[in-house]
Design a protein around this motif. Structure first.
Motif, PDB file in Angstrom:
ATOM      1  N   VAL A 223       0.858  -1.183   0.000  1.00  0.00           N
ATOM      2  CA  VAL A 223       0.000   0.000   0.000  1.00  0.00           C
ATOM      3  C   VAL A 223       0.892   1.230   0.000  1.00  0.00           C
ATOM      4  O   VAL A 223       1.705   1.420   0.905  1.00  0.00           O
ATOM      5  N   ILE A 224       0.770   2.053  -1.055  1.00  0.00           N
ATOM      6  CA  ILE A 224       1.539   3.300  -1.139  1.00  0.00           C
ATOM      7  C   ILE A 224       0.808   4.370  -0.338  1.00  0.00           C
ATOM      8  O   ILE A 224      -0.368   4.662  -0.597  1.00  0.00           O
ATOM      9  N   ILE A 225       1.492   4.958   0.644  1.00  0.00           N
ATOM     10  CA  ILE A 225       0.842   5.958   1.502  1.00  0.00           C
ATOM     11  C   ILE A 225       1.404   7.358   1.308  1.00  0.00           C
ATOM     12  O   ILE A 225       0.790   8.345   1.740  1.00  0.00           O
ATOM     13  N   ALA A 226       2.571   7.486   0.635  1.00  0.00           N
ATOM     14  CA  ALA A 226       3.136   8.819   0.399  1.00  0.00           C
ATOM     15  C   ALA A 226       4.161   8.767  -0.721  1.00  0.00           C
ATOM     16  O   ALA A 226       4.866   7.762  -0.896  1.00  0.00           O
ATOM     17  N   ILE A 227       4.213   9.847  -1.505  1.00  0.00           N
ATOM     18  CA  ILE A 227       5.249  10.050  -2.519  1.00  0.00           C
ATOM     19  C   ILE A 227       5.936  11.374  -2.209  1.00  0.00           C
ATOM     20  O   ILE A 227       5.281  12.413  -2.123  1.00  0.00           O
ATOM     21  N   ASN A 228       7.241  11.340  -2.020  1.00  0.00           N
ATOM     22  CA  ASN A 228       8.010  12.545  -1.675  1.00  0.00           C
ATOM     23  C   ASN A 228       7.374  13.304  -0.505  1.00  0.00           C
ATOM     24  O   ASN A 228       7.229  14.525  -0.534  1.00  0.00           O
ATOM     25  N   ASP A 229       6.953  12.537   0.498  1.00  0.00           N
ATOM     26  CA  ASP A 229       6.372  13.071   1.731  1.00  0.00           C
ATOM     27  C   ASP A 229       5.004  13.721   1.530  1.00  0.00           C
ATOM     28  O   ASP A 229       4.499  14.392   2.435  1.00  0.00           O
ATOM     29  N   ILE A 230       4.395  13.537   0.354  1.00  0.00           N
ATOM     30  CA  ILE A 230       3.030  14.007   0.117  1.00  0.00           C
ATOM     31  C   ILE A 230       2.089  12.826   0.292  1.00  0.00           C
ATOM     32  O   ILE A 230       2.219  11.806  -0.398  1.00  0.00           O
ATOM     33  N   THR A 231       1.131  12.948   1.201  1.00  0.00           N
ATOM     34  CA  THR A 231       0.205  11.853   1.488  1.00  0.00           C
ATOM     35  C   THR A 231      -0.632  11.505   0.266  1.00  0.00           C
ATOM     36  O   THR A 231      -1.119  12.385  -0.440  1.00  0.00           O
ATOM     37  N   VAL A 232      -0.810  10.211   0.038  1.00  0.00           N
ATOM     38  CA  VAL A 232      -1.589   9.720  -1.106  1.00  0.00           C
ATOM     39  C   VAL A 232      -2.739   8.866  -0.587  1.00  0.00           C
ATOM     40  O   VAL A 232      -2.519   7.911   0.158  1.00  0.00           O
ATOM     41  N   ASN A 233      -3.966   9.217  -0.987  1.00  0.00           N
ATOM     42  CA  ASN A 233      -5.129   8.456  -0.538  1.00  0.00           C
ATOM     43  C   ASN A 233      -6.061   8.042  -1.672  1.00  0.00           C
ATOM     44  O   ASN A 233      -7.134   7.495  -1.419  1.00  0.00           O
ATOM     45  N   SER A 234      -5.669   8.329  -2.911  1.00  0.00           N
ATOM     46  CA  SER A 234      -6.496   7.921  -4.050  1.00  0.00           C
ATOM     47  C   SER A 234      -5.627   7.773  -5.274  1.00  0.00           C
ATOM     48  O   SER A 234      -4.513   8.317  -5.351  1.00  0.00           O
ATOM     49  N   VAL A 235      -6.149   7.040  -6.254  1.00  0.00           N
ATOM     50  CA  VAL A 235      -5.431   6.849  -7.518  1.00  0.00           C
ATOM     51  C   VAL A 235      -5.177   8.192  -8.204  1.00  0.00           C
ATOM     52  O   VAL A 235      -4.090   8.448  -8.722  1.00  0.00           O
ATOM     53  N   SER A 236      -6.188   9.068  -8.192  1.00  0.00           N
ATOM     54  CA  SER A 236      -6.038  10.367  -8.862  1.00  0.00           C
ATOM     55  C   SER A 236      -4.983  11.227  -8.175  1.00  0.00           C
ATOM     56  O   SER A 236      -4.254  11.971  -8.835  1.00  0.00           O
ATOM     57  N   GLU A 237      -4.861  11.135  -6.843  1.00  0.00           N
ATOM     58  CA  GLU A 237      -3.817  11.883  -6.136  1.00  0.00           C
ATOM     59  C   GLU A 237      -2.436  11.395  -6.529  1.00  0.00           C
ATOM     60  O   GLU A 237      -1.514  12.197  -6.738  1.00  0.00           O
ATOM     61  N   LEU A 238      -2.276  10.075  -6.651  1.00  0.00           N
ATOM     62  CA  LEU A 238      -0.972   9.543  -7.047  1.00  0.00           C
ATOM     63  C   LEU A 238      -0.635   9.961  -8.483  1.00  0.00           C
ATOM     64  O   LEU A 238       0.490  10.369  -8.773  1.00  0.00           O
ATOM     65  N   HIS A 239      -1.624   9.885  -9.390  1.00  0.00           N
ATOM     66  CA  HIS A 239      -1.399  10.314 -10.776  1.00  0.00           C
ATOM     67  C   HIS A 239      -1.001  11.790 -10.840  1.00  0.00           C
ATOM     68  O   HIS A 239      -0.115  12.171 -11.623  1.00  0.00           O
ATOM     69  N   GLU A 240      -1.661  12.619 -10.027  1.00  0.00           N
ATOM     70  CA  GLU A 240      -1.374  14.055 -10.036  1.00  0.00           C
ATOM     71  C   GLU A 240       0.071  14.328  -9.635  1.00  0.00           C
ATOM     72  O   GLU A 240       0.708  15.255 -10.157  1.00  0.00           O
ATOM     73  N   ILE A 241       0.601  13.517  -8.717  1.00  0.00           N
ATOM     74  CA  ILE A 241       1.993  13.699  -8.281  1.00  0.00           C
ATOM     75  C   ILE A 241       2.965  13.193  -9.345  1.00  0.00           C
ATOM     76  O   ILE A 241       3.893  13.900  -9.748  1.00  0.00           O
ATOM     77  N   ILE A 242       2.754  11.975  -9.842  1.00  0.00           N
ATOM     78  CA  ILE A 242       3.706  11.346 -10.755  1.00  0.00           C
ATOM     79  C   ILE A 242       3.780  12.079 -12.091  1.00  0.00           C
ATOM     80  O   ILE A 242       4.852  12.156 -12.710  1.00  0.00           O
ATOM     81  N   VAL A 243       2.662  12.649 -12.547  1.00  0.00           N
ATOM     82  CA  VAL A 243       2.656  13.322 -13.850  1.00  0.00           C
ATOM     83  C   VAL A 243       3.573  14.543 -13.860  1.00  0.00           C
ATOM     84  O   VAL A 243       3.963  15.024 -14.926  1.00  0.00           O
ATOM     85  N   GLN A 244       3.951  15.027 -12.691  1.00  0.00           N
ATOM     86  CA  GLN A 244       4.832  16.199 -12.613  1.00  0.00           C
ATOM     87  C   GLN A 244       6.310  15.846 -12.830  1.00  0.00           C
ATOM     88  O   GLN A 244       7.142  16.746 -12.978  1.00  0.00           O
ATOM     89  N   PHE A 245       6.618  14.542 -12.878  1.00  0.00           N
ATOM     90  CA  PHE A 245       8.010  14.110 -13.013  1.00  0.00           C
ATOM     91  C   PHE A 245       8.327  13.654 -14.431  1.00  0.00           C
ATOM     92  O   PHE A 245       7.432  13.333 -15.215  1.00  0.00           O
ATOM     93  N   SER A 246       9.609  13.605 -14.726  1.00  0.00           N
ATOM     94  CA  SER A 246      10.099  13.132 -16.018  1.00  0.00           C
ATOM     95  C   SER A 246      10.773  11.777 -15.841  1.00  0.00           C
ATOM     96  O   SER A 246      11.215  11.427 -14.735  1.00  0.00           O
ATOM     97  N   PRO A 247      10.866  10.994 -16.931  1.00  0.00           N
ATOM     98  CA  PRO A 247      11.591   9.719 -16.839  1.00  0.00           C
ATOM     99  C   PRO A 247      13.015   9.945 -16.327  1.00  0.00           C
ATOM    100  O   PRO A 247      13.698  10.875 -16.753  1.00  0.00           O
ATOM    101  N   GLY A 248      13.423   9.110 -15.397  1.00  0.00           N
ATOM    102  CA  GLY A 248      14.757   9.236 -14.811  1.00  0.00           C
ATOM    103  C   GLY A 248      14.783   9.989 -13.499  1.00  0.00           C
ATOM    104  O   GLY A 248      15.762   9.899 -12.743  1.00  0.00           O
ATOM    105  N   ASP A 249      13.722  10.740 -13.204  1.00  0.00           N
ATOM    106  CA  ASP A 249      13.670  11.465 -11.928  1.00  0.00           C
ATOM    107  C   ASP A 249      13.565  10.483 -10.766  1.00  0.00           C
ATOM    108  O   ASP A 249      12.905   9.435 -10.860  1.00  0.00           O
ATOM    109  N   GLU A 250      14.192  10.829  -9.649  1.00  0.00           N
ATOM    110  CA  GLU A 250      14.141   9.987  -8.458  1.00  0.00           C
ATOM    111  C   GLU A 250      13.007  10.435  -7.549  1.00  0.00           C
ATOM    112  O   GLU A 250      12.792  11.633  -7.345  1.00  0.00           O
ATOM    113  N   ILE A 251      12.285   9.460  -7.004  1.00  0.00           N
ATOM    114  CA  ILE A 251      11.228   9.769  -6.039  1.00  0.00           C
ATOM    115  C   ILE A 251      11.429   8.930  -4.785  1.00  0.00           C
ATOM    116  O   ILE A 251      12.074   7.881  -4.808  1.00  0.00           O
ATOM    117  N   LYS A 252      10.849   9.428  -3.690  1.00  0.00           N
ATOM    118  CA  LYS A 252      10.803   8.673  -2.437  1.00  0.00           C
ATOM    119  C   LYS A 252       9.389   8.130  -2.266  1.00  0.00           C
ATOM    120  O   LYS A 252       8.409   8.872  -2.409  1.00  0.00           O
TER     121      LYS A 252
END
Length: 367
Positions: free
Chosen positions: A320-349
């Motif tokens: 269960v993914i609960i946070a990306i880069n210390d931003i809380t994630v509680n829905s599929v759309s929230e996770l998509h909104e975060i990931i779409v801001q990155f480019s291939p090769g970028d590192e995430i936590k």
């Protein structure tokens, strides 16, 4: 006689005491009432002070343009043939669609919705001061319904991008556009919800809309949603309505998503999307009970794709993914909104829950 004088003096003394005491008491009550009125007045000023939209509106209307898209559409015509009766033929006819756009640089880059310029053979951009330009399409992205245009001009007013990750539900916003060809229309409202999915895009579409009750109608598409500082926080895109007109539910693409997409369109002519390499789903009570999860927070990893960034990082099915880069994630759309801001090769936590354990992972996104 002496008794009478004593009684009179006593009565007079009591009357004077009562009068003086009443005067002092009234002054004290008046003072308290004044102080209470001042406190209430101060409280009222705090509680009922409304934001001033004038500066934000003045800034935004200079940077929001009217877009007129000309396109050809087949029209069917009927004529009467004396030998064969009614006959029909198709004849291309020029139509004009209307929408809005936002100037995002002084040298003429404009962001709008893809559906505003669909099938356009010619695009005319009208500025707030009535200057007109022909625009060139630099790129479109059907998965987000965004497009980037360019006009040959300099020293144009433009809007700065705000960080849409920082917006709050209940925050005041302005919607600026050209509904029903009414140029430079400004409406006010609040942010009603974030990361909203309304299923208007095709498969593969990324939806994480800002929902607002600022009035949005036909012609507002591609226009600006701004904060009270006049900064761009979203691109107005859609409404939800049974009538086709505004009923209180408008939706805008977050500025962080828009900024990444137009940056790619400007640089590559297409969007370079980054992927974790997983299938995910929202967690509800049924899923929680079926998979014996420890809560409803986060999003469930239903499948890890082979040879993906997720597999290489150690993510497993049913994590269960609960946070990306210390931003809380509680829905599929929230996770998509975060990931779409990155480019291939970028590192995430990525913070995940596996059973009762919490695990922190860092890895690079793939294309």
């Amino acid at each position: 006689m002496k008794k009478t004088k004593i009684i009179i003096y006593t009565l007079v003394g009591g009357l004077l005491f009562y009068t003086i005491n009443s005067i002092i008491l009234n002054k004290s009550q008046a003072s308290n009432q004044t102080e209470n009125s001042e406190v209430i007045s101060k409280q009222n000023n705090v509680n009922f002070e409304l934001p001033n939209f004038e500066n934000a509106a003045a800034k935004a209307i200079k940077s929001v343009v009217h877009i007129k898209s000309k396109f050809l559409q087949n029209s069917i015509y009927r004529y009467y043939d004396p030998f064969f009766g009614n006959r029909y033929f198709k004849q291309p006819k020029e139509e004009v669609a209307s929408g809005s756009g936002v100037i995002i640089s002084s040298d003429g880059y404009i962001i709008t919705n893809k559906h505003v310029i669909n099938k356009a053979t010619e695009i005319e951009v009208v500025l707030n001061d009535k200057r007109t330009y022909n625009a060139k399409i630099l790129g479109t992205d059907p998965n987000s319904d965004l497009a980037l245009l360019k006009v040959e001009a300099n020293n144009l007013d433009f809007l700065d991008f705000a960080n849409s990750d920082n917006i709050k539900i209940g925050q005041w916003v302005l919607a600026v556009g050209n509904p029903f060809n009414l140029s430079s229309t400004v409406t006010a409202g609040i942010i009603s919800a974030k990361s909203r999915k309304i299923n208007i895009l095709n498969d593969g579409g990324i939806e994480a809309f800002i929902q607002t009750d600022a009035a949005i109608n036909a012609g507002n598409s591609g226009g600006a949603l701004v904060n009270t500082d006049g900064q761009l926080i979203g691109i107005n895109t859609a409404i939800q309505s049974n009538t086709g007109s505004f009923t209180g539910y408008g939706f805008a693409i977050p500025s962080n998503m828009a900024q990444k997409i137009v940056s790619d369109l400007k640089k590559y002519g297409e969007v370079k999307r980054a992927y974790i390499g997983i299938h995910i789903s929202d967690i509800n009570n049924d899923i929680k009970e079926y998979f014996s999860l420890n809560g409803l927070n986060g999003v469930l990893v239903s499948k890890v794709l082979s040879n993906s960034a997720a597999e290489k990082a150690g993510i497993k099915d049913l994590d269960v993914i609960i946070a990306i880069n210390d931003i809380t994630v509680n829905s599929v759309s929230e996770l998509h909104e975060i990931i779409v801001q990155f480019s291939p090769g970028d590192e995430i936590k990525c913070k995940i829950k596996r059973g009762k354990k919490t695990i922190d992972l860092s890895f690079n996104l793939q294309e």
